[in-house]
Design an enzyme around this catalytic site. Structure first.
Site, PDB file in Angstrom:
ATOM      1  N   SER A   1     -36.678  61.707  27.861  1.00 50.10           N
ATOM      2  CA  SER A   1     -38.048  61.445  27.440  1.00 50.10           C
ATOM      3  C   SER A   1     -38.428  59.976  27.574  1.00 50.10           C
ATOM      4  O   SER A   1     -37.629  59.083  27.273  1.00 50.10           O
ATOM      5  CB  SER A   1     -38.231  61.875  25.987  1.00 50.10           C
ATOM      6  OG  SER A   1     -39.524  61.495  25.526  1.00 50.10           O
TER       7      SER A   1
ATOM      8  N   GLU B   1     -49.116  60.953  15.353  1.00 53.11           N
ATOM      9  CA  GLU B   1     -49.347  61.401  16.733  1.00 53.11           C
ATOM     10  C   GLU B   1     -50.153  62.697  16.787  1.00 53.11           C
ATOM     11  O   GLU B   1     -50.309  63.392  15.776  1.00 53.11           O
ATOM     12  CB  GLU B   1     -48.017  61.571  17.475  1.00 53.11           C
ATOM     13  CG  GLU B   1     -47.144  62.684  16.908  1.00 53.11           C
ATOM     14  CD  GLU B   1     -46.173  63.257  17.937  1.00 53.11           C
ATOM     15  OE1 GLU B   1     -46.629  63.684  19.016  1.00 53.11           O
ATOM     16  OE2 GLU B   1     -44.961  63.290  17.659  1.00 53.11           O
TER      17      GLU B   1
ATOM     18  N   ASP C   1     -33.662  64.442  32.934  1.00 49.07           N
ATOM     19  CA  ASP C   1     -34.755  64.668  31.983  1.00 49.07           C
ATOM     20  C   ASP C   1     -34.484  63.919  30.676  1.00 49.07           C
ATOM     21  O   ASP C   1     -33.823  64.415  29.770  1.00 49.07           O
ATOM     22  CB  ASP C   1     -34.953  66.161  31.719  1.00 49.07           C
ATOM     23  CG  ASP C   1     -36.242  66.416  30.938  1.00 49.07           C
ATOM     24  OD1 ASP C   1     -36.864  65.429  30.483  1.00 49.07           O
ATOM     25  OD2 ASP C   1     -36.637  67.591  30.795  1.00 49.07           O
TER      26      ASP C   1
ATOM     27  N   LYS D   1     -33.957  66.884  17.600  1.00 55.23           N
ATOM     28  CA  LYS D   1     -33.689  68.321  17.622  1.00 55.23           C
ATOM     29  C   LYS D   1     -32.494  68.658  18.492  1.00 55.23           C
ATOM     30  O   LYS D   1     -32.267  68.010  19.501  1.00 55.23           O
ATOM     31  CB  LYS D   1     -34.894  69.032  18.242  1.00 55.23           C
ATOM     32  CG  LYS D   1     -35.956  69.411  17.270  1.00 55.23           C
ATOM     33  CD  LYS D   1     -36.754  70.579  17.839  1.00 55.23           C
ATOM     34  CE  LYS D   1     -37.809  70.982  16.860  1.00 55.23           C
ATOM     35  NZ  LYS D   1     -38.990  70.107  16.932  1.00 55.23           N
TER      36      LYS D   1
ATOM     37  N   VAL E   1     -45.032  60.607  21.243  1.00 57.98           N
ATOM     38  CA  VAL E   1     -44.465  59.459  20.526  1.00 57.98           C
ATOM     39  C   VAL E   1     -44.687  58.191  21.353  1.00 57.98           C
ATOM     40  O   VAL E   1     -45.177  57.176  20.839  1.00 57.98           O
ATOM     41  CB  VAL E   1     -42.967  59.680  20.225  1.00 57.98           C
ATOM     42  CG1 VAL E   1     -42.298  58.393  19.764  1.00 57.98           C
ATOM     43  CG2 VAL E   1     -42.809  60.773  19.162  1.00 57.98           C
TER      44      VAL E   1
HETATM   45  N1  PSU Z   1     -40.078  66.960  19.384  1.00 56.32           N
HETATM   46  C1  PSU Z   1     -40.480  67.708  18.346  1.00 56.32           C
HETATM   47  N2  PSU Z   1     -41.789  67.984  18.177  1.00 56.32           N
HETATM   48  C2  PSU Z   1     -42.735  67.491  19.050  1.00 56.32           C
HETATM   49  C3  PSU Z   1     -42.300  66.680  20.141  1.00 56.32           C
HETATM   50  C4  PSU Z   1     -40.969  66.448  20.261  1.00 56.32           C
HETATM   51  O1  PSU Z   1     -39.653  68.129  17.563  1.00 56.32           O
HETATM   52  O2  PSU Z   1     -43.928  67.765  18.878  1.00 56.32           O
HETATM   53  C5  PSU Z   1     -43.310  66.091  21.066  1.00 56.32           C
HETATM   54  C6  PSU Z   1     -43.581  64.614  20.694  1.00 56.32           C
HETATM   55  O3  PSU Z   1     -44.932  64.316  20.958  1.00 56.32           O
HETATM   56  C7  PSU Z   1     -42.685  63.861  21.646  1.00 56.32           C
HETATM   57  C8  PSU Z   1     -42.801  64.718  22.874  1.00 56.32           C
HETATM   58  O4  PSU Z   1     -43.098  62.527  21.876  1.00 56.32           O
HETATM   59  O5  PSU Z   1     -42.796  66.044  22.401  1.00 56.32           O
HETATM   60  C9  PSU Z   1     -41.668  64.481  23.841  1.00 56.32           C
HETATM   61  O6  PSU Z   1     -41.956  65.126  25.020  1.00 56.32           O
HETATM   62  P1  PSU Z   1     -41.111  64.776  26.338  1.00 56.32           P
HETATM   63  O7  PSU Z   1     -39.721  65.247  26.053  1.00 56.32           O
HETATM   64  O8  PSU Z   1     -41.785  65.533  27.435  1.00 56.32           O
HETATM   65  O9  PSU Z   1     -41.211  63.292  26.513  1.00 56.32           O
HETATM   66 MN    MN Z   2     -38.923  65.193  30.051  1.00 57.36          MN
END
Ligand code: PSU
Ligand code: MN
Length: 305
Positions: A143, A27, A141, A162, A109
């Site tokens: 993802s 990614e 929230d 994480k 992702v």
């Molecule tokens: N978690 C990490 N490092 C990252 C991301 C998540 O430890 O770089 C990035 C990835 O690209 C993941 C995105 O798909 O953040 C998720 O963002 P959101 O929670 O806004 O969907």
């Molecule tokens: Mn989000």
């Protein structure tokens, strides 16, 4: 659908595809929004080399000049790394307009899974996936990575989730969505910076071949959707838990105070943690991505056997 209208392959990825060689998707949000420059670029290039050393072909994915690029040249990776958060973070919902407006976009992702499936790539390596944030019960929230895992047939190798997220809630959602979670060589689901999370690994797999067999069985049966391959960070690279937990608490408090929400929250927390830990979190981050790339290459090779 006319694939060429929307997708372009690098020479390396294109020839791998034609020759039926194993490919591993990588990614680009991790480059633009996940790490500071120049470590981001250095890491992205090193991760590609780990995939090559594992006998597979890397395809770093991004949106450039109105097309989904499968495989990037060094200069394109460098450009994304320098742009940093100036690049658009592209998840499923952002993809159509990013193509229409020819926006420079780094795929998350979810975004990378969509691109990988279009390109016929079955395995994808990253650091950590998105999930349910703490307090998601009220904020909603969660993802889009999770719903993507439910529908798009790409295996995502990561170091777990994480602790900025609610790990238990994320695992519950993955179960509801029918996403297999296979933990490599451990009895506990990993928490990114740490090998353990306190949550049991419901399914432990000890070889890339076993993981490949499970993936093949899933897809042969017509069970569309991805899988989480959770690969604990090697013990020698684990970060000090107190350092990380304090940094996470501080970052979460700061984000709440500033009212950071939506697609900005994850990059905000990552940056804050890297800053507060004085780069220690970054070292762990780099080590685990390389570790994931090696496992992804081995799984991609096993899937071709
Ligand atoms: N978690 C990490 N490092 C990252 C991301 C998540 O430890 O770089 C990035 C990835 O690209 C993941 C995105 O798909 O953040 C998720 O963002 P959101 O929670 O806004 O969907
Ligand atoms: Mn989000």
């Amino acid at each position: 659908m006319d694939l060429e209208k929307y997708v372009v392959f690098s020479a390396e990825a294109g020839s791998a595809r034609q020759n039926g060689r194993p490919l591993v998707a990588l990614e680009s949000t991790i480059i633009s929004h996940g790490m500071p420059y120049p470590e981001n670029v250095r890491t992205a290039l090193a991760v590609e080399d780990v995939v090559r050393a594992g006998g597979a072909v890397p395809a770093t994915i991004a949106i450039l000049d109105g097309k989904i690029n499968i495989g990037l040249a060094r200069a394109q990776i460098d450009d994304l790394g320098r742009k940093g958060q100036g690049a658009l973070k592209v998840s499923r919902r952002d993809l159509p307009a990013a193509l229409a407006k020819r926006t420079t976009g780094a795929t998350t992702v979810a975004g990378t899974m969509i691109a990988a499936q279009l390109a016929g790539i079955e395995v994808f390596a990253t650091g950590g996936i998105g999930g349910a944030h703490r307090g998601a019960q009220a904020s909603f929230d969660i993802s889009a990575d999770l719903s993507e895992l439910a529908r798009t047939s790409v295996a995502v190798v990561c170091a777990g989730v994480k602790a900025i997220l609610d790990i238990g809630l994320t695992l519950e959602l993955l179960e509801t969505l029918g996403v297999p979670v296979l933990t490599y060589g451990a009895d506990e689901f990993p928490a990114f910076y740490a090998r353990g999370s306190g949550f049991r690994a419901e399914c432990r797999c000890d070889t890339p071949a076993e993981i490949a067999l499970a993936l093949r069985a899933k897809w042969d049966l017509g069970l569309a959707g991805g899988a989480v391959i959770a690969n604990p960070v090697p013990a020698e690279f684990e970060a000090d838990p107190k350092l990380i937990n304090d940094a996470i608490a501080l970052a979460l408090a700061e984000a709440a105070k500033l009212g950071v929400t939506g697609k900005r929250i994850t990059p905000y927390l990552l940056e804050k943690i890297a800053h507060v830990t004085g780069g220690r979190s970054l070292e762990t981050n780099i080590a685990l991505i390389k570790n994931n790339a090696a496992l992804a290459a081995a799984i991609a090779c096993a899937l071709r056997r």
